[in-house]
Design an enzyme around this catalytic site. Structure first.
Site, mmCIF file in Angstrom:
data_model
loop_
_atom_site.group_PDB
_atom_site.id
_atom_site.type_symbol
_atom_site.label_atom_id
_atom_site.label_comp_id
_atom_site.label_asym_id
_atom_site.label_seq_id
_atom_site.Cartn_x
_atom_site.Cartn_y
_atom_site.Cartn_z
ATOM 1 C CG ASN A 120 -2.320 0.315 0.834
ATOM 2 O OD1 ASN A 120 -2.541 1.032 -0.139
ATOM 3 N ND2 ASN A 120 -3.271 -0.198 1.569
ATOM 4 C CB ILE A 440 -19.764 6.563 -6.220
ATOM 5 C CG1 ILE A 440 -19.693 6.894 -7.717
ATOM 6 C CG2 ILE A 440 -18.987 5.291 -5.964
ATOM 7 C CD1 ILE A 440 -20.444 5.932 -8.622
ATOM 8 N N GLY A 441 -21.972 7.027 -3.539
ATOM 9 C CA GLY A 441 -22.253 6.682 -2.147
ATOM 10 C C GLY A 441 -22.097 7.825 -1.174
ATOM 11 C CD GLU A 493 -20.554 5.697 1.544
ATOM 12 O OE1 GLU A 493 -19.407 5.769 2.011
ATOM 13 O OE2 GLU A 493 -20.802 5.224 0.428
ATOM 14 N NE ARG A 524 -3.691 10.028 3.346
ATOM 15 C CZ ARG A 524 -4.822 10.123 2.668
ATOM 16 N NH1 ARG A 524 -5.177 11.234 2.076
ATOM 17 N NH2 ARG A 524 -5.605 9.075 2.563
ATOM 18 C CB CYS A 653 -11.367 3.895 -7.705
ATOM 19 S SG CYS A 653 -12.310 3.758 -6.206
ATOM 20 C CG HIS A 704 -9.718 12.312 -7.588
ATOM 21 N ND1 HIS A 704 -10.215 11.539 -8.619
ATOM 22 C CD2 HIS A 704 -9.543 11.479 -6.535
ATOM 23 C CE1 HIS A 704 -10.312 10.291 -8.202
ATOM 24 N NE2 HIS A 704 -9.911 10.226 -6.949
ATOM 25 C CB CYS A 736 -14.748 8.014 -6.824
ATOM 26 S SG CYS A 736 -14.356 6.926 -5.430
HETATM 27 N N1 GLN Z 1 -19.009 4.214 -1.570
HETATM 28 C C1 GLN Z 1 -17.721 4.792 -1.363
HETATM 29 C C2 GLN Z 1 -17.850 6.309 -1.389
HETATM 30 O O1 GLN Z 1 -18.692 6.804 -2.079
HETATM 31 C C3 GLN Z 1 -16.754 4.381 -2.448
HETATM 32 C C4 GLN Z 1 -15.363 4.884 -2.204
HETATM 33 C C5 GLN Z 1 -14.314 4.269 -3.098
HETATM 34 O O2 GLN Z 1 -14.625 3.680 -4.102
HETATM 35 N N2 GLN Z 1 -13.081 4.430 -2.786
HETATM 36 O O3 GLN Z 1 -17.090 7.010 -0.745
HETATM 37 ZN ZN ZN Z 2 -14.189 4.874 -6.162
#
Ligand code: GLN
Ligand code: ZN
Length: 764
Positions: A120, A440-441, A493, A524, A653, A704, A736
């Site tokens: 990572n 995406i959430g 979320e 980071r 992603c 981003h 994303c």
């Molecule tokens: N569901 C997550 C979000 O919307 C997805 C994050 C990701 O893919 N890294 O934050």
């Molecule tokens: Zn993503």
């Protein structure tokens, strides 16, 4: 005497001191001199830790203010002209390459950063020019830091990234066409120079990292190792003795490329113990084996008995003079010290070993094989006790989980019907328009959300108060999505600190640390949760929030889960059972969650698997296919418990699927949302070529950056996508989740996105 050695030590310091110092420097709160002094303090502290642990061979030049590969780029004069022409001092030029520089009229983006093998950690990619030349910095960092340690009374073994790997890990600069490996002739003299300087400074040995040897290599790269090291060998005593180091895989497939004239060869015997015999057979007549038996990639206590046995096997063949005990790789990938963990349950803490503790382990192993086990009896007994306690602990073994795993049958992996039947049922139940829009959430994680979460964690507000707050956040995002006129909503979320930690905290079998940070890139750090035992779900994890969201929404609400592979990859996994077993346990837990969500009225469920690709084994072939097989199975196991009319989404992603498209297709997700706004739309061609029948939402804008894409831009993007995808296949969504964005730009961007979708809806 058998020596003990460490390939590299974490740089951040016990309290992420380096992170704090570099960030303070970037923020103008620390002077450059102060930053450099802090670096020096940390190096000294880390050398002393290793010395105190009785490690014989201590590395230097493993430290870096940002990244060790970046150090080489700068010290070899390989910084692209756009950085060197800015009039920045060396430190700022270095950071400009690492993270970009936008200050005082200078505006350069960073060099590309990519994952370091399958870890990572991310390194800065060397980027070469046609006609690239190299020039050694008159004060190379490797020499400076060697002398620094020497002054403190420690003779270290400097670490260099080897010339072949340095080039093979690089790429031509944009618009350039140089093949990096062709630069080898020009680079070798630089290594000769730096090695000569190190020798003059007093270095006896140098660790030269050539980890690319574990890859499947182009023949030109593979053929480069032997002649390169032959040249170094011909320099004899003018340079230090070289320890040729490989890690993160076996080198059996490249064994004919291993140089025979080097002082020592290091191999990773944690990852691939079975390579031992082949490697021993290929060593030059005097070459030493550096046996990597203490895991540099994980947090588990080493099974000392087993490690000693491995080292003894090598000693039987080579003799004591030709074996060094080592960590498998640099310890960069492990947290600093277990001593910082004050809140860990002592039972579990007894199973762990972080960098400081691993330093003692290599020393104990070396002593055991040098003087005999009696010399370290107390250590071995304590270790055996811990290993035994972990193996037999009820926290490790849950018979109920194992029993459930044994009862999985083939139909657990299959949806009730094939996609055409499912999608017909979903069209009926969900009633979505053509070009459905969704996100995406996550929605912006505002300061207020963090404040409330903090208060809750600290006990300053009650669970009910926090829950009320989360509900009000959900209400807000539902209302905003109504106003935006999106088609499939999300709850946003707000309750999630992190997409893996959140689930880990709600599952049995996980443990959490307070200080176990590991460098991810630059300043980071991440603090992965730890899988300590068999995993199960004691209670629903996300149902309450999703159910509430459903209750106040007029349109379909998408439930949001992190998939088994991502949960596993972004944690420290167990090392006592195969990862496929852990993934299967996670999948069963998630399967229950999926079914519970459906029962709560959530008929669209997204299971994110952004980490699927990074789990791919480094080499193509059998190992990779085996991984994809269990990874796909775990995803399918987690989602296949629902009715046909419930729609399963998954999110990635990225959009480079060429290498493993069959696996993506095999997931059998009804809808895939993927990144695509920054990638070439041509990447979507694979979906056409492979006649992919299901739905796809390639991201239409980049999340981003705060930049708001215009409606026209999004339309253009959709138009491009329609060259590859059928209108009835295409979903419209961002790349994303939106958690790092502000609300103003989020609303503006989504307004344009929805309008663009409506435009095409009217057209088709
Ligand atoms: N569901 C997550 C979000 O919307 C997805 C994050 C990701 O893919 N890294 O934050
Ligand atoms: Zn993503």
């Amino acid at each position: 005497m058998v020596q003990s050695s460490i390939l590299g030590f974490p740089r951040m310091g016990v309290n992420r001191d380096l992170k704090k110092a570099t960030e303070a420097y970037w923020g103008g709160k620390l002077s450059q001199a102060e930053l450099l002094a802090e670096g020096k303090r940390l190096r000294l502290e880390h050398w002393n830790i290793q010395k105190k642990a009785c490690v014989d061979v201590i590395p230097s030049n493993d430290f870096a203010l940002y990244d060790q590969v970046l150090t080489h780029i700068q010290d070899f004069g390989a910084a692209p002209p756009r950085y060197t022409s800015q009039g920045l001092d060396a430190v700022d030029e270095y950071f400009a390459m690492g993270r970009g520089h936008q200050k005082d009229g200078v505006d350069v983006p960073s060099l590309e950063m990519v994952k370091w093998f399958d870890s990572n950690y991310h390194y800065v990619k060397p980027t070469f020019q046609d006609g690239q030349t190299f020039k050694l910095n008159p004060n190379p960092k490797a020499v400076v830091e060697f002398l620094e340690a020497k002054e403190a009374g420690i003779i270290t073994r400097p670490v260099l990234v080897g010339p072949v790997s340095f080039l093979a890990l690089g790429k031509p600069d944009r618009d350039q066409s140089v093949d990096p490996i062709d630069l080898l002739e020009k680079l070798i003299p630089i290594y000769e120079e730096i090695l000569t300087k190190l020798k003059a400074a007093g270095a006896e040995t140098v660790q030269i990292d050539e980890p690319t040897l574990v890859f499947d290599l182009p023949s030109k790269v593979k053929a480069a190792f032997k002649p390169t090291y032959q040249k170094f060998a011909s320099l004899g005593d003018k340079i230090p003795k070289l320890v040729f180091a490989t890690y993160f895989g076996d080198i059996v497939h490249n064994i004919d490329a291993v140089p025979t004239g080097v002082y020592a060869v290091h191999v990773d015997l944690v990852r691939n113990p079975e390579q031992l015999d082949t490697v021993i057979g290929a060593l030059g007549p005097k070459t030493i084996l550096s046996a990597g038996v203490v895991d540099g990639r994980n947090i588990w206590k080493t099974n000392l008995k087993k490690a000693i046995e491995t080292v003894e096997t090598a000693i039987q063949k080579l003799g004591k003079d030709r074996v060094i005990v080592a960590t498998s790789s640099s310890l960069l990938h492990t947290p600093h010290t277990l001593a910082s963990e004050k809140k860990l349950d002592p039972e579990i803490a007894d199973w762990f070993s972080f960098a400081v503790e691993k330093a003692s382990e290599v020393a104990v192993i070396a002593k055991a094989v040098t003087e005999g086990p009696a010399a370290v009896r107390a250590e071995l007994e304590a270790n055996a006790k811990s290993v035994q306690a972990r193996a037999s602990s009820s926290r490790t073994n849950d018979p109920k989980v194992k029993e459930r795993q044994s009862k999985i049958t083939p139909d657990f992996y299959k949806r009730k019907s094939e996609f055409p039947v499912r999608i017909a049922a979903q069209e009926k139940s969900l009633g979505l328009p053509l070009f459905p829009t969704t996100t995406i959430g996550s929605f912006p994680q505002t300061k207020e959300i963090r404040i409330q979460r903090n208060k809750f964690t600290k006990g300053e507000i009650t669970a009910e108060e926090y829950e009320k707050f989360i509900e009000s956040e959900i209400r807000d995002v539902v209302k905003i999505q109504e106003e935006l006129d999106l088609d499939v909503y999300v709850h946003g979320e707000p309750e999630r600190n992190d997409m893996v930690q959140y689930f880990g905290e709600r599952l049995d079998g996980y443990a959490f640390t307070t200080h176990a940070w590991v460098q991810s890139y630059g300043s980071r750090c991440v603090r992965p949760p730890i899988v300590v035992g068999d995993i199960s779900r004691p209670a629903p994890m996300t149902v309450k929030e999703s159910k509430y969201a459903v209750s106040i929404s007029k349109k379909p609400m998408k439930g949001m889960l992190t998939g088994p592979i991502t949960c596993l990859r972004w944690s420290f996994p167990r090392d006592d059972v195969h990862q496929s077993v852990q993934a299967e346990q996670l999948a069963l837990a998630l399967r229950d969650e999926v079914v519970d969500l459906e029962a709560a009225g959530v008929y669209v469920i997204q299971v994110d698997e952004p980490a699927l690709r990074e789990g791919l084994p480094l080499r193509a072939g059998k190992e990779r296919e085996a991984y994809l097989d269990w990874a796909v199975k775990s995803f399918r196991l987690s989602v296949s418990g629902v009715q046909d009319s419930t729609q399963i989404h998954s999110h990635f992603c990225y959009s480079e699927f060429q290498d493993f498209f069959h696996a993506i297709a095999a997931l059998d997700a009804d809808v895939l949302s993927i990144e695509n706004s920054k990638s070439d739309a041509k990447l979507l061609k694979v979906f056409v070529d492979e006649a992919y029948p299901r739905h796809i939402g390639p991201g239409v804008y980049d999340i981003h950056s705060p930049r708001v894409p215009s409606e026209q831009e999004i339309k253009d993007r959709i138009e491009e996508m329609l060259q590859f995808l059928k209108p009835e296949q295409l979903w419209i969504d961002p790349d994303c989740g939106l958690k790092t964005r502000q609300w103003a730009e989020t609303k503006a961007a989504l307004t344009n996105m929805v309008n663009a979708a409506k435009f095409f809806r009217a057209k088709y």
